[in-house]
Structures are given as C-alpha cells and as structure tokens.
Motif scaffolding. Structure first.
Motif, PDB file in Angstrom:
ATOM      1  N   PRO A 173       0.798  -1.235   0.000  1.00 53.51           N
ATOM      2  CA  PRO A 173       0.000   0.000   0.000  1.00 53.51           C
ATOM      3  C   PRO A 173       0.822   1.273   0.000  1.00 53.51           C
ATOM      4  CG  PRO A 173      -0.085  -1.085   2.141  1.00 53.51           C
ATOM      5  CD  PRO A 173       0.587  -2.031   1.210  1.00 53.51           C
ATOM      6  N   GLU A 174       2.063   1.216   0.466  1.00 57.47           N
ATOM      7  CA  GLU A 174       2.880   2.434   0.508  1.00 57.47           C
ATOM      8  C   GLU A 174       3.617   2.666  -0.810  1.00 57.47           C
ATOM      9  OE1 GLU A 174       4.959   3.594   3.992  1.00 57.47           O
ATOM     10  OE2 GLU A 174       4.181   1.916   5.158  1.00 57.47           O
ATOM     11  N   LYS A 175       3.513   1.721  -1.752  1.00 61.41           N
ATOM     12  CA  LYS A 175       4.180   1.867  -3.042  1.00 61.41           C
ATOM     13  C   LYS A 175       3.209   1.568  -4.181  1.00 61.41           C
ATOM     14  CE  LYS A 175       8.673   0.497  -1.125  1.00 61.41           C
ATOM     15  NZ  LYS A 175       9.786  -0.488  -1.212  1.00 61.41           N
ATOM     16  N   PRO A 176       2.159   2.344  -4.309  1.00 62.15           N
ATOM     17  CA  PRO A 176       1.215   2.083  -5.413  1.00 62.15           C
ATOM     18  C   PRO A 176       1.847   2.402  -6.755  1.00 62.15           C
ATOM     19  CG  PRO A 176       0.684   4.157  -4.326  1.00 62.15           C
ATOM     20  CD  PRO A 176       1.792   3.537  -3.523  1.00 62.15           C
ATOM     21  N   GLU A 177       1.444   1.648  -7.761  1.00 65.05           N
ATOM     22  CA  GLU A 177       1.959   1.842  -9.111  1.00 65.05           C
ATOM     23  C   GLU A 177       0.862   2.393 -10.014  1.00 65.05           C
ATOM     24  OE1 GLU A 177       3.492  -1.859 -10.423  1.00 65.05           O
ATOM     25  OE2 GLU A 177       5.136  -1.906  -8.966  1.00 65.05           O
TER      26      GLU A 177
END
Length: 1187
Positions: free
Chosen positions: A644-648
């Motif tokens: 969730p802290e690295k959405p693409e």
C-alpha cells in the motif's frame, strides 16, 4: 460493500473432509478412502490491464494426487516457513510431505493406530506442531521430527489451536469445553465460554488470528470459538471476560478468519433448511453477507493468503469463492485515498496518492472507520481513543491537509458528503454537519451557531433532537444506507422505505418504497433516479422524476402542521420502482455528467448501463473511482493493498465507453462523412462527443460542422476562431492556425515559415515562451525589430537558465546582451566575486542604483575591496566608509578618507571601540585599534587584559603583543610620510623639524603614560615567573631561585605575595635559607595579609629555621661587576651593581646575568640570550621570534 460469490468448482472422487491453503498458493484437500490432493490456481497474465486479478481466467496448473493414506484424511496443514505439508487420517497415520524438484516426497511418517487423528496445527513460526488424537493423546514435535513432549489428557479432543505468541495451546472437546495449556504441556485452566444451559453444544470450530497483517485496532477480537448450535464467541484473548456473541442461526460446521482478521466466515446449514451457506461477519460481529452454496454440508474452509478467495469443502466438491473486500477508500480530484494498517501493526495510515503526478502524502489516524469524498474534499471518519461513544470527522483536501474537523455522538455507520454538508447515521439517528471550508475553519462555535450548522434527529421523529443528546433509542425499521447529491439526501431503511430530505434543515420531501432490503443506494447526477442494491446483491432503480421542485427555497425550514407544530406525516408519495433483473451486483457509480449512464460491477465484470439497459461490458475486478466524460476510472485495489505504501500507476486505468469508441471510429475514418458522426452524436448526445466532432472538422477544414460543434459545446471562443479561419483565403494558413489551436506548435511554426510568415512564427514562439525557437527564427531571416527582439529573446533564455539555477548557461546570454545587473546576480550565485569586480562594476554607468545593491552583496560576503569600489562608483561614499569599518578594512578606510577629504576616522574608531568594550568584546576592540593604526590604545588594552587574566602564559603572550604594539607606535611616528628627499630645501627642513617635534611629543606621551612606558617589562615579569617555575619542576632549584630573585624588580606588575612565595619556595629547595628567610620575612610584613595567613607564614618559618640556620651556601665562583671602572663583587643573581649602579643584562633563556660580551640580541624585543644557550634553541625565549 462486501461481496462474495462462487467462481469455480472442482470435483473429487470422494467426500472432502479437510482443506488447507498455503501462503505459496498450494491448496491441499483430503477426503475419504485416503484421498489427498494438492492443487494450485495460477492467474493467466493477459495483455489487457483490465482483465487481471480475480477477473483474469485462472487455470489449475497443479493437480497432484499424493498416495500414502488408506483411511479418511481428516486433517491437513501447511508449514509455510519450510514449505511442508502435514496430513493425518482416521487410522492414526501422520505424514509430512516435502516438495522438491517438482515432485512430492514423504519426509516423515508416524503411525499410531490406537486412535484416529482429530486435528493438527503448526505454530506461527513453523517450529513446532501439535497433534491431537481422539482418545485425548497430545503430541508436540519440532520441525526436524523430534518429539518435544507428549501427554494423555483423557478427554475426547476435537480441535486444537496455538496462541499467536506460541506460548499457549487451546484444546476443544466434544462436550463444548476448551482447556488452556502452556507450550510445555502444563494445564493453566479453562477458556471462559458463554455457555447456554438450555442448548449445550459441542465446539466445531476454533480459529485464532495471529496478527501477521496487523490489527484493525488494539481491542479487536482475534479468537473465534464456534459451537454446533450456531453460537460463535469472539474474544480479544483467551481470558476476555466480555466476548462478542454471534448467533448465526446455523447448524455450524466450521469457522475461519480471513488473512487480516477483519472478516470471519461461519459455515453451516440454516436451521430448517437443507442447503448449506456461509455467513460473513466483521470482527465486531456485524453481519455482512450470506453466501448460499449448493450442497448439504460444508466440512472445511480455507482462505487464500491475500484474502480474495475462500475454498469450501462441500460433499465431494471443492468450491472457490471470490471475495470483493470492503476496503476503506475513496477517490476525488484525481487522488486515491485509502487506509491500511501502519508498520507498527496498531495504528492506521491513510495515503493520499495523486494518480496523475504520483505524489504521495501519508497521514496517521487511530481506528479509521470509513472514507468519503465530494468535489475537492474528503471526510475521514475515525474513532476517538479516549471516548468509545464519540467519533471524529476530519475534513481534508487532496494532499491530506486538514480543512475542518468535528466530533459527533452518532455512530457513523453510514456517511455521505456534499459540497457543504456531512451526513452520518447509525441505525436510528442521523446527524448533519455543515462544515466550514473557508477562512472560518477550526473556529469555536457558540451554541446558537452550532444549532444553525448542525442538527440531529431520530428517524421516526419530525423534530430535531438536542445536539448533546445520547442517541441510544432504537427503531423497529433501522437505517441501512444513505446517499446525497446536491441538496438531496436519501435514507433507506430495512423495510425498503426510502425517505428523501432536503438540505440544509433536512426537510422531509418524498417517501417511496421498494420491494427489497437496501444495502447500498446511489443518486444519479441530477437526483432523478436512485439505484438500490439489496441484501441479495440484486440491482433495481427507483425513478424520482415526478417528485417536483427541489430548489433551496423549499428547504428553508421544516414543514409544519396547521397548529404550528412540526408535521409528522406531511410526506409526498412518489417514486417508481424499476426492476433491472441483474443479480450479483456489488457496486454502482453514476456518471457525473449524463444522468442516464452508470457503471455497474457484477461479479468480475463491469457493465455500462444507459438507463436500465447494459451497453457494454468487460472483465474487471477493479473498484470504480469515477465516471465522467464517457470514461470510467478504475483502481485495482487488490494489487495496491499488497504494497500500500508503493502504489503503481499501472493499478489505475481508464475505460472508454462503447459510445466514445464508436465515435472515434467514425470521425477517424476519412472515408466516412462527418454527417454520419453528427447523426450518431445527435442520437447519443454528450459534450465530449461534440468536442471530438469539432476537432475532426477542424482537421478537415470543415468549418460548418466545426461551428456546429462549438455551438453545441457553448464555446464562444471556438465560434469566433472558426469565423477568423473563414476570413483566411489560404488553406495552408488555415491549417497552420488549426495546428496552433491543437497545440501542435512546432508544426504550426514550420507552416508559418514555409509561408514566408516568420513574423507569425516569432509571435507564436513569444506567446509560448519558446525563446530558443525565437532566436533560431531571428537568425534565419529578417523580422521587423530584429535587434530588439533578439536582445529580449537572449535575456529571456538567460532568465530561463537562471530560474533553474543553471548560472553558467545564463552568463553568456547576459554578457551578449550587456545585461549587467542580471550578469551580476549569476556571478554572485557562482561566487565569482572577482569577475563582478572586473566585468560588472566598471561597465555599469556611474551612479547606477544597482551598484549600491552589488556593494551590499559583496559587503555581506566580506569582499571589502570590491564592495567599496561598487559603493564609490555608485556615488555613496558614506556607505563605502561604513563598509571599511564593518569589515575592519582600515587601510582602505584611511585611503578613502584622504582621497575624498572625509573627516578623520579617529572619532569613528573610538566610537566603535567603546561600543565593543561595552559588550565586553575586548579582543575585537584590540583588533579594530590595530587595523586602524591606534597602536598605543591597542597596547593599553592588551596590558590591561594581561593584568586581568590568571593564566600567566596567556598574560605573557598578551604582554608581548602589547609591547609589539608600543614598538609599532614608535615606528609609525618615525615613518611618517615626508616630501621629496631634499634636505637643502626649506620644505625638507620643515619636515625634519616636524618629525623631530613628533618624536619629542611622543616621548613625552610615553613618559606620561606609565603603561606604555614600561613596555616590555610586562612580558619580562611574566616570562621570568614562568621560567623560574619551569626550572623548579625540572629539579634545578638553584637556577629557579636565581631567576625568581629577578622578580623583585617587577613588584609593580606582579603580586608581591606571589613573587616572594616563589622565592621562598625555590630558595628552600635550593638550600639558600638566608634568601628563604628574607622572603618569608617580607611575606610576614605585608599589610594585605589576614591574621590567619600571617600566622601560617610564621609557623612555616618557625618549622624551617628551627632545623636550618638562615644561611646561604658559600659559592666557590666569585662574580664581579662588568663595568671596567668598577669591578666590585656582586651576587650571582644581581641585576644591578650595588656600587656603581650599573644595569646588568639578564639572559632571557636561563635567567642568569650576562657578565661578558658573548650574547645574542633579539632583533624584535632587543633582549639578550647567552651564546651558551643558543645551541639549544632557534628562537628568542621571550618573544619567540626566530634568531
């Protein structure tokens, strides 16, 4: 909205008894007759980003049968750490399977035919496994097949469960009891169960969430114990005194938590029915959904690691259930906002992700309940930690900045937001808050103001409640959903009644009824149609077109009856139910601009509806963000929540409706006339389609259709653009204008150039700020005002580079245009101060105001010479003089004063010196005086500073500096400037006389000032004092005493007590008791002594001279006065002959008198050093100057 549906069925050749799903994707199931299989579903990777996740076709890539069991496999479990499968059957056989090189092998076998295996569980670390047999035998072993302990409990066991910390085991029995044991097999007690004496029931399921993916909150239940009668007990821990009780109304068979402990699935058969079902509840016992499953019994369940699938063992089949979780999320202003457990596993984080710029802003909240948005604002609903009966509403912008906040007493089970209000409701009360989105945010409202901005009402009453009332009343027809659009608020109730209110005072307006139990409702963009999704996931519409006018004037105050009291039944009856016959619907989003369009999610497909008819569909497991301009924005939240802290950005995609795609097909086909497009768009009107028609017509230079499109779009500027194009008689010029309109600027400029209209190309470049292109155009042809435009373009290019701090690229542009101020800024930024002095200052016109700015810059960085030059050229001599003073550049200041005939600098120096001394900055004052040439004043301060310090080495150094300042003063008087060296002229004679008078006056001044007169004596005093101590510490007491005796001549500088104390000490150790006696006698007679000190000296003298007579040892060597006319005998330490009073020089290195001519004199301090001492040193012992 939570949703679950069956997606796949796999048959088995025997009834399935057990299931287990590993974190690596392997699903194992066991059944009768020794059936044991390992399956694996693999999602196909498709090119279409839409068809992925649960929507992607899944193939059974592994279907392996494991042979080894003969009896029914009743238990199977995975060790995810070691990737091993453990199975047990009714014959007591336990097998551990290992996967290696694509095959499964038996890693360990244990047989206990005495009893059948009932359950087995690995601990959360995968280090220990516990086996439970039907006869009460319990065995705990390690991962390497070592038995740790075994115990016979003598109770009929059915289930076992490890605690999350692996320090506790719970054993369940057929009699409905649960026993607690520690990890070593010691009994602790029983788990407190909420038993029902009228309906005792065995335990059929026990599951304890281990917290792998964090907790919803710290007090969230994690232990679930299910009884056969359908009662499920949810507990925070094994000792929870107040568990949550769920009465599912089932004949329960098993229970399982999902992957993050937020949902619990309870399987069984509804009492009185034969078909089995799965009931889903939240962790706090709130019912979510019922999933009916074909078959009469569910014997086992297993969740996939991601929580998106649930496997069910139903008779001789394995069913796969797809789960659409109810994520806490919202979308607004191109920003996706969602919450997830923070890294600490306790608090919750809310991420604001701008899907266009990829900017992310993380905020932290406690116990986030829900997220909702409208326009450019969102509301975050969270629970207060210190008060469980209050909730916090946080109004935020798209970067997570707080706009306003509010605390409510109504549990916000249902929330809606409009441009000005937030509406929240529990099952019986609704609360309306008019928030402050402008300058009045966060202000404290008076009670009267609160009543105008807030209201709370019981759903069955027509009159508002007091705002501080406790909303504890219940309604027989509870609220199940709310929605809002503009000034319209709709509230749905369990019976199917839907009430429409008008903001801001929630005036009752329309009441309608649908034949369903609403779970979610949504209004279209003009509030004429209401979409309803019921408990069975069935979609229906309710038309509200005939309800009448909803203008704000109708909602100014609540309706009243003839007596003036609030009306209770003055509802309009309206609304017409429209059945759509669509099932398995879990979401619907209306288009923001067309009231007939909506996007609907049905299982793993998304449908585009126009009114009640689907126009288009595609596979998708995403969540609909918004629907506007004939495009549906979808977020793949399943993928996003993995990290969730690295959405693409690939997790967000846009889907074009079939109407938009067909319009593109018509207008992009050159063989089809635009009349066909007009007919199609007229049939499916939308501003987006008319805009596409306009653009296509402009490209074809079809101004008739282009003008019609602009008219439909109500674009006045576009209409005028078409009229201007019609006035151009050259098609190529029209094409160039159209290219510029479509922002194809390079193409437009090329067209202008080819048409020999470089002036238009230049103007276009200037409007766009493309000054690089402008320079190229100016270099290739004649344009009116070439020189002026070229200068402006170069300056603009320089400004562009300077704005990006590319100073080296900006400098050539400014140099070429002779833009000296801008050039100075660049050079200053690059710290090229010398270039400013050489290039900028001389080229700026005298008196230019920017010269003073340059002077301030250079003065700020301490470049005195350049700053003074800038000030002088700028015409501000006073600032130049102050710069010299501030930077201590007194040489330049003196020259400046002489050149410009300024007043003498002595008053300024004296004033600044007094200012420094008042701030106790003595060193800075001395430095100022030295640089200003006031050596005598600097010497006085140095001598005073030396006398005030207690550090004799520091005092000596300061005294040397003071003496050097005295010498500098004398040299300054002698070296005064004089006329040409012509002593025969009258002018030269006058100068010689003036010099002589100056020397005489200086000598008088030195004689009058005792501090300056003694000069080097300060340094001598401290030097001999330190030298005597150094000699004493080296063990040379005799030399130390002789050096110390010289200090008698410096009693006006040093403390006499310190001098004679040192003489007494060195004389005592050198056995010169006569000198010691004299020193002690001198100390005893000092008037400054206290009686106690005098007594101490007397006692010391008594103790010394009772043992030693006051006599000095005889010296074999006799010393005589060095004067040729005297020759009288003298003491070895004498500094003056007592007969002729001749001064005897003393060696500053040894402290011994110099009685011959064998010595070297220092060129700086003029003090002698014996030649015998020179081999030992290279510098003067007093001033440390090289000799």
């Amino acid at each position: 909205m939570f949703f679950a549906f069956l997606s796949k069925k796999i048959p088995s050749n025997a009834p399935v008894k057990s299931l287990s799903w590993s974190s690596h994707g392997f699903l194992s199931y066991g059944g009768d007759g020794g059936t044991l299989k390992v399956l694996k579903l693999e999602e196909q990777v498709t090119k279409d980003v839409v068809s992925r996740g649960l929507a992607a076709p899944s193939n059974l890539v592994v279907n392996k049968t494991l042979s080894g069991h003969s009896g029914s496999v009743v238990a199977c479990t995975w060790n995810d750490m070691l990737r091993k499968l453990t199975t047990g059957d009714e014959n007591g056989l336990i097998t551990v399977w290992r996967f290696q090189k694509g095959e499964w092998y038996e890693d360990m076998i244990n047989s206990r035919p005495k009893s059948s295996v009932k359950d087995m569980k690995w601990d959360s670390n995968g280090q220990r496994i516990c086996f439970a047999y039907e006869d009460g035998m319990v065995v705990v072993g390690s991962f390497d097949s070592t038995r740790l302990w075994a115990k016979e409990l003598r109770i009929p066991l059915t289930l076992i469960q490890w605690a999350p910390d692996n320090n506790l085991l719970i054993f369940a029995t057929r009699t409905g009891e649960a026993f607690k044991y520690d990890s070593q097999g010691n009994s602790i007690g029983m788990v407190p169960l909420s038993s029902d004496s009228r309906d005792p029931s065995p335990i059929v399921g026990i599951d304890w969430y281990d917290g792998t993916f964090g907790y919803i909150d710290q007090k969230c239940p994690a232990l679930a114990i299910a009884f056969e009668n359908g009662r499920v007990q949810l507990m925070v821990n094994e000792n929870d005194p107040n568990p949550i009780i769920i009465r599912a109304g089932l004949t329960c068979s098993t229970v399982k938590w999902n992957n993050n402990g937020s949902i619990i699935a309870i399987a069984g058969v509804v009492k009185g029915e034969t078909q089995c079902s799965v009931h889903f509840y939240t962790a706090y016992g709130s019912h979510l959904r019922v999933l009916k499953v074909p078959g009469s019994q569910i014997s086992a369940m297993a969740w996939e690691k991601g929580g998106l699938r649930l496997a069910l063992a139903v008779e001789s089949f394995v069913y796969f259930t797809n789960i659409r979780p109810h994520y806490t999320w919202t979308f607004f202003d191109k920003t996706l906002v969602y919450s997830f457990p923070d890294t600490d596993g306790i608090n919750q984080a809310v991420l604001f992700w701008n899907t266009k710029t990829n900017e992310k802003n993380k905020r932290h909240f406690s116990q986030v309940q829900s997220l909702h948005s409208w326009g450019d604002k969102c509301v975050i609903v969270s629970k207060l930690d210190d008060n469980p009966n209050q909730w916090h509403l946080h109004l935020c912008n798209s970067i997570g900045g707080m706009i306003d906040s509010h605390v409510v007493n109504v549990a916000p089970l249902h929330v809606a937001i409009t441009a000005t209000h937030v509406i929240c409701a529990n099952t019986a009360f609704f609360y309306v808050w008019q928030f402050q989105a402008g300058e009045g945010s966060f202000r404290i409202l008076s009670p009267e103001q609160r009543e105008s901005h807030e209201l709370m009402r019981f759903i069955d009453d027509a009159e508002d409640c007091k705002l501080n009332a406790n909303p504890t009343r219940t309604s027989p027809d509870p609220i199940t959903a709310i929605c809002a659009r503009g000034n319209v608020v709709c509230i749905a109730r369990q019976s199917g009644s839907i009430f429409e209110y008008l903001l801001p005072r929630m005036v009752p307006f329309v009441r309608c009824t649908v034949m369903a139990h609403p779970r979610k409702i949504s209004l279209n963009c003009n509030a004429t149609t209401l979409a309803v999704i019921d408990d069975n996931a069935t979609l229906l519409f309710c038309s509200l077109e005939s309800v009448g006018d909803r203008t704000p004037s109708h909602s100014s105050s609540p309706a009243k009856d003839p007596s003036g009291k609030p009306a209770k039944t003055l509802w309009k009856t309206g609304g017409k139910q429209i059945d759509v016959d669509r099932k398995d619907i879990w979401d619907i989003v209306w288009a923001e601009d067309i009231p007939e369009l909506s996007a609907v999610m049905e299982k793993t497909r998304m449908y585009i509806f126009r009114n009640t008819d689907p126009e288009d569909s595609l596979p998708s497991s995403g969540y609909i963000c918004d629907f506007s301009k004939l495009k549906v924005h979808v977020a793949m939240l399943d993928d996003i929540m993995v990290q969730p802290e690295k959405p693409e950005k690939s997790s967000i995609f846009n889907y074009e409706t079939i109407t938009l795609r067909e319009t593109y097909g018509i207008i992009n086909n050159p063989e089809m006339p635009l009349d066909d497009a007009v007919k199609f768009i007229t049939k499916h009107p939308h501003p987006k389609l008319w805009r596409l028609l306009t653009e296509a017509a402009l490209l074809r230079l079809d101004f008739q259709h282009a003008e019609k499109g602009f008219v439909q779009c109500q674009d006045y500027a576009g209409i005028m653009f078409v009229k201007r194009l019609r006035l151009l008689d050259d098609a190529r010029m029209q094409q160039a204008e159209v290219a510029a309109y479509f922002k194809k600027f390079s193409e437009a400029q090329s067209m202008y150039t080819n048409l020999n209209r470089k002036d238009l190309a230049v103007n276009l470049g200037m409007m766009l700020g493309d000054w690089f292109r402008v320079v190229k155009l100016l270099q290739t042809g004649n344009v009116a005002g070439d020189s002026e435009l070229h200068t402006r373009a170069l300056n603009e290019i320089g400004d562009f580079h300077a704005s990006e701090q590319k100073w080296s690229l900006a400098i050539p542009q400014y140099t070429q245009t002779r833009n000296w101020p801008a050039l100075a800024k660049c050079l200053f930024a690059m710290e090229e101060y010398a270039d400013i002095h050489k290039t900028v200052i001389p080229n700026l016109q005298e008196g230019h105001p920017f010269l003073l700015t340059i002077g301030e810059w250079l003065e700020g960085v301490g470049i005195s010479e350049s700053a003074v030059a800038a000030y002088v050229r700028g015409g501000d001599i006073k600032k130049a003089m102050m710069c010299c003073i501030n930077l201590n550049d007194w040489d330049s200041g003196v020259k400046l004063a002489e050149k410009h005939r300024l007043p003498q600098m002595e008053p300024l120096v004296a004033q600044y010196t007094n200012h420094l001394l008042s701030q106790n900055k003595v060193i800075q004052a001395i430095e100022l005086l030295r640089k200003a040439g006031s050596h005598s004043q600097a010497a006085k301060l140095l001598f005073k500073l030396a006398g005030d310090t207690k550090d004799f080495l520091r005092a000596k150094n300061l005294s040397i500096l003071g003496a050097l300042e005295v010498e500098a003063h004398r040299k300054k008087v002698i070296d005064q400037p004089h006329p040409a060296d012509d002593t025969q002229t009258g002018e030269g004679a006058e100068f010689s006389k003036a010099t002589l008078d100056g020397l005489i006056n200086d000598a008088k001044a030195l004689n009058q000032d005792k501090t300056l007169q003694i000069g080097w004596r300060y340094a001598e005093a401290y030097h001999f004092f330190l030298l005597a101590q150094a000699q004493l510490y080296k063990g040379n007491a005799d030399s130390a005493m002789k050096t110390a005796l010289h200090l008698i001549d410096y009693e006006n500088i040093l403390n006499p007590a310190s001098i004679h104390s040192l003489i007494a000490l060195t004389a005592y150790y050198g056995k010169h008791f006569k000198q010691c006696s004299r020193a002690l006698t001198r100390l005893e007679t000092m008037e400054t002594l206290t009686p106690e000190q005098r007594s101490n000296y007397q006692n010391l003298a008594f103790s010394i001279f009772t043992k030693h007579p006051p006599q000095d040892p005889e010296h074999k060597r006799k010393f005589k006065c060095p004067s040729p006319s005297c020759g009288a005998p003298i003491a070895e330490w004498a500094s003056t002959c007592t007969t002729c009073h001749t001064h005897i020089s003393v060696c500053v290195a040894s402290g011994k008198p110099i009685l011959d001519n064998r010595y070297v004199t220092c060129r700086v301090c003029k003090h002698p050093t014996s030649e015998s001492e020179m081999p030992k040193r290279k510098s003067c012992a007093l001033c440390h100057h090289l000799m």
